[in-house]
Design an enzyme around this catalytic site. Structure first.
Site, mmCIF file in Angstrom:
data_model
loop_
_atom_site.group_PDB
_atom_site.id
_atom_site.type_symbol
_atom_site.label_atom_id
_atom_site.label_comp_id
_atom_site.label_asym_id
_atom_site.label_seq_id
_atom_site.Cartn_x
_atom_site.Cartn_y
_atom_site.Cartn_z
ATOM 1 N N HIS A 50 0.821 -1.217 0.000
ATOM 2 C CA HIS A 50 0.000 0.000 0.000
ATOM 3 C C HIS A 50 0.853 1.263 0.000
ATOM 4 O O HIS A 50 2.053 1.217 0.302
ATOM 5 C CB HIS A 50 -0.964 0.034 1.199
ATOM 6 C CG HIS A 50 -0.330 0.086 2.559
ATOM 7 N ND1 HIS A 50 -0.077 -1.035 3.320
ATOM 8 C CD2 HIS A 50 0.105 1.141 3.298
ATOM 9 C CE1 HIS A 50 0.471 -0.671 4.468
ATOM 10 N NE2 HIS A 50 0.595 0.633 4.493
ATOM 11 N N HIS A 105 3.970 7.299 3.357
ATOM 12 C CA HIS A 105 4.911 6.162 3.330
ATOM 13 C C HIS A 105 4.500 5.190 2.228
ATOM 14 O O HIS A 105 3.401 5.283 1.676
ATOM 15 C CB HIS A 105 4.954 5.437 4.688
ATOM 16 C CG HIS A 105 3.675 4.801 5.113
ATOM 17 N ND1 HIS A 105 2.658 5.483 5.765
ATOM 18 C CD2 HIS A 105 3.234 3.523 4.950
ATOM 19 C CE1 HIS A 105 1.661 4.645 6.013
ATOM 20 N NE2 HIS A 105 1.978 3.459 5.517
ATOM 21 N N GLU A 160 7.684 1.345 5.037
ATOM 22 C CA GLU A 160 7.101 0.355 5.962
ATOM 23 C C GLU A 160 7.282 -1.020 5.349
ATOM 24 O O GLU A 160 7.157 -1.182 4.122
ATOM 25 C CB GLU A 160 5.609 0.633 6.160
ATOM 26 C CG GLU A 160 4.868 -0.385 7.001
ATOM 27 C CD GLU A 160 3.373 -0.135 7.063
ATOM 28 O OE1 GLU A 160 2.902 0.938 6.624
ATOM 29 O OE2 GLU A 160 2.646 -1.034 7.542
HETATM 30 C C1 LIG Z 1 0.728 0.949 11.558
HETATM 31 C C2 LIG Z 1 -0.588 1.146 10.956
HETATM 32 C C3 LIG Z 1 -0.510 1.465 9.498
HETATM 33 C C4 LIG Z 1 -0.126 0.209 8.713
HETATM 34 O O1 LIG Z 1 0.218 0.327 7.530
HETATM 35 O O2 LIG Z 1 -0.266 -0.902 9.283
HETATM 36 C C5 LIG Z 1 0.445 2.601 9.204
HETATM 37 O O3 LIG Z 1 1.183 2.634 8.253
HETATM 38 S S1 LIG Z 1 0.409 3.874 10.353
HETATM 39 C C6 LIG Z 1 1.620 5.072 9.793
HETATM 40 C C7 LIG Z 1 1.945 5.998 10.928
HETATM 41 N N1 LIG Z 1 3.020 5.455 11.754
HETATM 42 C C8 LIG Z 1 4.288 5.833 11.518
HETATM 43 O O4 LIG Z 1 4.576 6.631 10.649
HETATM 44 C C9 LIG Z 1 5.339 5.211 12.411
HETATM 45 C C10 LIG Z 1 6.729 5.489 11.857
HETATM 46 N N2 LIG Z 1 6.994 6.926 11.867
HETATM 47 C C11 LIG Z 1 7.867 7.490 12.764
HETATM 48 O O5 LIG Z 1 8.473 6.809 13.591
HETATM 49 C C12 LIG Z 1 8.063 8.999 12.698
HETATM 50 O O6 LIG Z 1 6.966 9.589 12.026
HETATM 51 C C13 LIG Z 1 9.378 9.407 11.936
HETATM 52 C C14 LIG Z 1 10.579 8.889 12.717
HETATM 53 C C15 LIG Z 1 9.376 8.866 10.524
HETATM 54 C C16 LIG Z 1 9.439 10.926 11.859
HETATM 55 O O7 LIG Z 1 9.416 11.421 13.158
HETATM 56 P P1 LIG Z 1 8.568 12.769 13.457
HETATM 57 O O8 LIG Z 1 7.177 12.565 12.925
HETATM 58 O O9 LIG Z 1 8.698 13.088 14.898
HETATM 59 O O10 LIG Z 1 9.197 13.933 12.589
HETATM 60 P P2 LIG Z 1 10.661 14.488 12.656
HETATM 61 O O11 LIG Z 1 10.585 15.959 12.578
HETATM 62 O O12 LIG Z 1 11.453 13.877 13.773
HETATM 63 O O13 LIG Z 1 11.250 13.935 11.269
HETATM 64 C C17 LIG Z 1 12.625 13.668 11.127
HETATM 65 C C18 LIG Z 1 12.903 13.820 9.654
HETATM 66 O O14 LIG Z 1 12.081 12.882 8.916
HETATM 67 C C19 LIG Z 1 11.243 13.610 8.002
HETATM 68 N N3 LIG Z 1 9.970 12.921 7.945
HETATM 69 C C20 LIG Z 1 9.053 12.794 8.927
HETATM 70 N N4 LIG Z 1 8.002 12.055 8.500
HETATM 71 C C21 LIG Z 1 8.276 11.736 7.209
HETATM 72 C C22 LIG Z 1 7.589 11.009 6.196
HETATM 73 N N5 LIG Z 1 6.383 10.446 6.432
HETATM 74 N N6 LIG Z 1 8.153 10.876 4.970
HETATM 75 C C23 LIG Z 1 9.373 11.445 4.720
HETATM 76 N N7 LIG Z 1 10.097 12.147 5.622
HETATM 77 C C24 LIG Z 1 9.529 12.289 6.848
HETATM 78 C C25 LIG Z 1 11.125 15.024 8.539
HETATM 79 O O15 LIG Z 1 10.824 15.914 7.510
HETATM 80 C C26 LIG Z 1 12.508 15.199 9.107
HETATM 81 O O16 LIG Z 1 13.399 15.460 8.051
HETATM 82 P P3 LIG Z 1 14.578 16.537 8.234
HETATM 83 O O17 LIG Z 1 15.276 16.552 6.913
HETATM 84 O O18 LIG Z 1 15.407 16.008 9.382
HETATM 85 O O19 LIG Z 1 13.846 17.823 8.569
HETATM 86 CO CO LIG Z 2 1.003 1.709 6.336
#
Ligand SMILES: CC[C@H](C(=O)O)C(=O)SCCNC(=O)CCNC(=O)[C@H](O)C(C)(C)COP(=O)(O)OP(=O)(O)OC[C@H]1O[C@@H](n2cnc3c(N)ncnc32)[C@H](O)[C@@H]1OP(=O)(O)O
Ligand SMILES: [Co+2]
Length: 139
Positions: free
Chosen positions: A8, A81, A130
Site C-alpha cells: 500500500h 509512506h 514500511e
Molecule cells: C501501523 C498502521 C498502518 C499500517 O500500515 O499498518 C500505518 O502505516 S500507520 C503510519 C503511521 N506510523 C508511523 O509513521 C510510524 C513510523 N513513523 C515514525 O516513527 C516517525 O513519524 C518518523 C521517525 C518517521 C518521523 O518522526 P517525526 O514525525 O517526529 O518527525 P521528525 O521531525 O522527527 O522527522 C525527522 C525527519 O524525517 C522527516 N519525515 C518525517 N516524517 C516523514 C515522512 N512520512 N516521509 C518522509 N520524511 C519524513 C522530517 O521531515 C525530518 O526530516 P529533516 O530533513 O530532518 O527535517
Molecule cells: Co502503512
C-alpha cells in the site's frame, strides 16, 4: 530478504471522510473499506483498493499520533509512506540493521493484522518505508 509487492501507499489526511470523497469523485474509486481505529498505532485507517495495491488513508487518532507532526508540516496531508511486503519481518529487520539502516522500534501488528516495521526516511532518500510480513506466509 527479498523485496515483495507494494502492499500500500500510506496517505496522511486531516479527514478520511473528505479524502474518500476525493478518491471517489475524482478517480472513480469504488472499493472503499469501512474506516477503523488503530489506537495502538495512533491512527484511524481506511483502505481504498486499486487493482494491484491499496491506498491507506491515515488520520490522527489523537494528538500523540505519529502522523500529527507530519500534518502540522503538511496541513492538507499527502503521501506519507510506502509499504512493501517481506516474507519474514524478523529476517528483514536483522538484515537492515546489519546493513546500517535505522529500523524504527520493534515489529508490531499493523492495519492488515500482520507484523510491520518502519525504516527511517533518511535511509531511503526522504521516503518513509514500511515493511509488512506477507499475510498467510509460513514463518
Ligand atoms: C501501523 C498502521 C498502518 C499500517 O500500515 O499498518 C500505518 O502505516 S500507520 C503510519 C503511521 N506510523 C508511523 O509513521 C510510524 C513510523 N513513523 C515514525 O516513527 C516517525 O513519524 C518518523 C521517525 C518517521 C518521523 O518522526 P517525526 O514525525 O517526529 O518527525 P521528525 O521531525 O522527527 O522527522 C525527522 C525527519 O524525517 C522527516 N519525515 C518525517 N516524517 C516523514 C515522512 N512520512 N516521509 C518522509 N520524511 C519524513 C522530517 O521531515 C525530518 O526530516 P529533516 O530533513 O530532518 O527535517
Ligand atoms: Co502503512
Amino acid at each position: 530478504m527479498s523485496l515483495g509487492r507494494l502492499n500500500h501507499v500510506g496517505v496522511a489526511t486531516p479527514s478520511i471522510a473528505k479524502s474518500v470523497e476525493t478518491y471517489r469523485v475524482l478517480l472513480g474509486a469504488t472499493a472503499i473499506g469501512e474506516p477503523f481505529d488503530l489506537p495502538a498505532q495512533g491512527v484511524k485507517v481506511c483502505f481504498i483498493d486499486a487493482p494491484n495495491t491499496q491506498i491507506e488513508l491515515i488520520e490522527p487518532y489523537d494528538e500523540s499520533s505519529p502522523i500529527a507532526g507530519f500534518l502540522r508540516k503538511n496541513p492538507a496531508g499527502g503521501q506519507h509512506h510506502v509499504c512493501f511486503e517481506v516474507a519474514d519481518i524478523a529476517v528483514a529487520v536483522a538484515e537492515l540493521k546489519a546493513k546500517g539502516a535505522t529500523v524504527l522500534g520493534e515489529p508490531r501488528i499493523g492495519a492488515h493484522g500482520t507484523p510491520i516495521v518502519f525504516v527511517h526516511p533518511k535511509d531511503f532518500g526522504g521516503m518513509l518505508v514500511e515493511l509488512m510480513e506477507t499475510p498467510g506466509e509460513d514463518h
